[in-house]
Every structure is written in C-alpha cells, then in structure tokens.
Scaffold this active site. Structure first.
Site, mmCIF file in Angstrom:
data_model
loop_
_atom_site.group_PDB
_atom_site.id
_atom_site.type_symbol
_atom_site.label_atom_id
_atom_site.label_comp_id
_atom_site.label_asym_id
_atom_site.label_seq_id
_atom_site.Cartn_x
_atom_site.Cartn_y
_atom_site.Cartn_z
ATOM 1 N N HIS A 85 0.947 -4.002 9.419
ATOM 2 C CA HIS A 85 2.337 -3.807 9.008
ATOM 3 C C HIS A 85 3.157 -3.282 10.176
ATOM 4 O O HIS A 85 2.664 -2.488 10.998
ATOM 5 C CB HIS A 85 2.442 -2.790 7.862
ATOM 6 C CG HIS A 85 2.203 -3.365 6.508
ATOM 7 N ND1 HIS A 85 3.045 -4.305 5.938
ATOM 8 C CD2 HIS A 85 1.229 -3.132 5.611
ATOM 9 C CE1 HIS A 85 2.574 -4.617 4.734
ATOM 10 N NE2 HIS A 85 1.477 -3.923 4.520
ATOM 11 N N HIS A 137 0.832 -1.201 0.000
ATOM 12 C CA HIS A 137 0.000 0.000 0.000
ATOM 13 C C HIS A 137 0.871 1.256 0.000
ATOM 14 O O HIS A 137 0.635 2.197 -0.771
ATOM 15 C CB HIS A 137 -0.921 0.019 1.217
ATOM 16 C CG HIS A 137 -2.166 -0.790 1.067
ATOM 17 N ND1 HIS A 137 -2.152 -2.161 0.932
ATOM 18 C CD2 HIS A 137 -3.482 -0.421 1.021
ATOM 19 C CE1 HIS A 137 -3.396 -2.603 0.822
ATOM 20 N NE2 HIS A 137 -4.223 -1.571 0.870
#
Length: 233
Positions: A197, A148
C-alpha cells in the site's frame, strides 16, 4: 447568536463533540487523500515513505533484522478479512449468549457496513497497488483505501467501545480504547512496510475507519437515549 451557540455547546456532551470532530476530520482527510490517489504520478510523500522502509537502492530488501519481516506479517494478519471475521463472529455469538441481540446486531452492522464502504471506495477510486518496491505478501485487490487499515479501525474501535461500557473505571476504559487504537496503527503501518500500500492508502483507511466507527458509536448512543435500544438490550 453567541448565546445560542453557548446554549448548544452546553447541551452537547464532550464525548459527543469529540466524536463529531473525529467524523468531520476523517471525512475531510479522506476527500483530500482521494485527490492524491487520483493524481497521475505518485505524491512525493508516498514515494519517500515507501522507500524509507527499504535499504537504499534495494527496493526488494526491507530494513530491519531478518526476523522483523515475519513479525510484521503476523501483525498485518490481525487486520485480514479472515481474522476480523472470526473476531466479529465470536463477539456476536458471545453477545447472543449474554442475551444482548441488539448489541450483537449493532456489531454486525458496524463491521459489515465498513466492509461495504471499503469496497465501494476501492471500486470508485480504482488505484493500483504500488510498484515502486517489491510486495512482501501477495495481494490482488485494489489499493485505495487500505482495507486492513479501515476495517481494523472499525472492528477494534467498535469492540473497544463495547468493552468500555462494561469496565469499572476510567483507567481501564482508556487502556482498552488505547489498545484498540495502537493495534489499528500497527496494522496500517505494516501494510506500508510490506510494500502493498501507498502511505496515503493507509491514511485514507484510518480516516474512513475512524469516521465510520465514531458514526456508529453516535448512532448507538442516540438509539439508547431514545430508548429504541436499551443499555442492557
């Protein structure tokens, strides 16, 4: 030696020099963060930041008001594969309608190349998702780097640089490029808030994404200077 260096600096334009520094800094940061990802235990930097987005002693409870979690999910969707693919496709079609096929090809190559690079890095580093806190969205791919963060940097910065070519003054160009950077930063931060993450994954995504976007920009500039690609196609 000094006169040669001065002559070289005089030939380099400031934007080109800045892009070169961004590429070098991005690659250096990526190499350093790969070492962090390869460590057998999470770095204190990663764990402290990840836990800072949770209430103390409650890894399943994110900080902030109840509506914030939904807002962060909306922001993170701006960096999803589906949304970025839609934006890229729409841009390519728009450029083709304007009869700018080489610019459209450049846009496709920049984003597709970033996707390939992201996949290769994930496969090479092979870092699992963090298990220190609960995941607020479902993810199944590897963690390093954040796709992302990386692909939003590539896509939005490339879009911003393309748009800046057609804007009339410096203030609007700075606004568009600043908006691209802000969007990229917010998307990356959302990945840490959602717990999917490590912070170093996001930093690596930014480093790789910014470096790739600047490399593509330099390539396009070089092709224009050599008249391989005309400014108006």
């Amino acid at each position: 030696m000094k006169s040669t260096a001065n002559a070289l600096l005089n030939k380099l334009e400031f934007p080109v020099l800045l892009a070169g520094l961004a590429i070098a800094g991005g690659l250096w940061g990526l190499v350093e963060l790969i070492e962090v990802a390869h460590a057998t235990t999470p770095h204190a930097f990663d764990t402290e930041i990840l836990l800072a987005f949770r209430h103390a002693g409650q890894p399943d409870s994110p900080i902030g008001p109840p509506w914030l979690e939904g807002a962060v999910r909306d922001v993170t969707a701006l960096g999803s594969t589906a949304v970025l693919a839609l934006i890229t496709t729409a841009t390519i079609v728009y450029l083709l309608l304007l009869r700018r096929p080489l610019t459209a090809l450049f846009m496709f190559a920049a984003v597709a190349g970033g996707q390939v690079l992201s996949s290769l890095l994930k496969f090479e580093v092979d870092r699992p998702r963090p298990d220190l806190v609960s995941h607020l969205v479902t993810e199944t791919s590897l963690s390093f780097p954040s796709g992302h963060a990386m692909l939003s940097a590539v896509t939005y910065l490339t879009l911003g640089s393309l748009a800046a070519r057609f804007l009339p003054d410096r203030r609007t160009k700075v606004f568009v490029l600043g908006l691209a950077v802000l969007t990229t930063v917010l998307i990356g931060a959302s990945r840490v808030y959602l717990g999917v993450h490590w912070p170093s994954d996001v930093l690596a995504g930014w480093c790789a994404g910014f470096a790739w976007a600047m490399l593509c920009w330099l390539a396009a500039r070089l092709l224009q200077r050599r008249k391989v690609v005309a400014d108006s196609d």
